[in-house]
Design a protein around this motif. Structure first.
Motif, short mmCIF file in Angstrom:
data_model
loop_
_atom_site.label_atom_id
_atom_site.label_comp_id
_atom_site.label_asym_id
_atom_site.label_seq_id
_atom_site.Cartn_x
_atom_site.Cartn_y
_atom_site.Cartn_z
N ASN A 1 0.82 -1.21 0.00
CA ASN A 1 0.00 0.00 0.00
C ASN A 1 0.86 1.26 0.00
O ASN A 1 0.57 2.23 -0.70
N ASP A 2 1.95 1.22 0.76
CA ASP A 2 2.87 2.36 0.80
C ASP A 2 3.54 2.56 -0.56
O ASP A 2 3.65 3.67 -1.06
N TYR B 1 1.54 6.52 -6.93
CA TYR B 1 0.48 7.46 -7.32
C TYR B 1 0.94 8.89 -7.10
O TYR B 1 0.63 9.78 -7.89
N GLY B 2 1.71 9.12 -6.05
CA GLY B 2 2.25 10.46 -5.78
C GLY B 2 3.19 10.90 -6.89
O GLY B 2 3.13 12.05 -7.34
N ILE B 3 4.04 9.99 -7.33
CA ILE B 3 4.94 10.30 -8.44
C ILE B 3 4.13 10.58 -9.71
O ILE B 3 4.41 11.53 -10.44
N GLY B 4 3.12 9.76 -9.94
CA GLY B 4 2.25 9.99 -11.10
C GLY B 4 1.58 11.35 -11.05
O GLY B 4 1.48 12.05 -12.06
N GLU B 5 1.15 11.73 -9.88
CA GLU B 5 0.51 13.04 -9.70
C GLU B 5 1.51 14.16 -9.99
O GLU B 5 1.18 15.15 -10.65
N GLN B 6 2.74 14.02 -9.52
CA GLN B 6 3.76 15.02 -9.80
C GLN B 6 4.04 15.11 -11.30
O GLN B 6 4.20 16.20 -11.84
N LEU B 7 4.10 13.97 -11.96
CA LEU B 7 4.34 13.96 -13.40
C LEU B 7 3.19 14.62 -14.15
O LEU B 7 3.40 15.34 -15.13
#
Length: 155
Positions: A12-13, A19-25
């Motif tokens: 999960n982590d 997902y955080g990296i995807g959001e930044q991209l």
């Protein structure tokens, strides 16, 4: 005796960080430029006409491609496709879009490469840049040169 604590992998982590990296991209300068240039290209009349013409020519090429050099129009259609592609590449909105697309692809490749190398330098990362394959990350046979389209993947 000191014991080393082994951190158990929490999927999960890992997924949350991905997902955080995807959001930044998604909010990166490269992505914003890609979207902007795509919109500009899609609203450019000259580009639309040439793209439609190219797509029709591509369909004709796919038809002659089935028979290869044995088809009587193979060389003519193939030459016309190359000429039309060069014509497309000269349209400023298309050229700007392709550059933005390449810049975004480069960013995605580099992020993927960092993640893969953190696990093992032996992990292959797909790329649309054939130069990465030439640098030793691909299948080594010369392959398709697309860095992933033939099942090979470049580092």
């Amino acid at each position: 005796m000191a014991s080393k604590s082994i951190k158990v992998l929490d999927w999960n982590d890992v997924l949350e960080r991905a997902y955080g990296i995807g959001e930044q991209l998604t909010h990166s300068q490269e992505m914003r430029r890609y979207k902007e240039m795509r919109q500009e290209m899609e609203t450019d009349r000259e580009a639309a006409v040439l793209i439609e013409s190219f797509n029709r020519l591509k369909e004709a090429h796919e038809e002659v491609e089935r028979f290869g050099t044995y088809h009587p129009d193979y060389h003519t259609v193939t030459r016309r496709v190359r000429e039309k592609k060069r014509e497309l590449d000269k349209v400023p909105s298309i050229a700007a879009f392709k550059q933005a697309e390449n810049d975004l692809d480069e960013l995605l490749y580099r992020v993927s490469r960092v993640i893969a190398d953190a696990v093992s330098e032996q992990i292959k990362v797909p790329s649309n840049n054939p130069l990465y394959e030439l640098a030793g990350g691909g299948c080594g046979s010369g392959g398709c040169g697309t860095g992933g389209g033939c099942g090979c993947s470049a580092r």
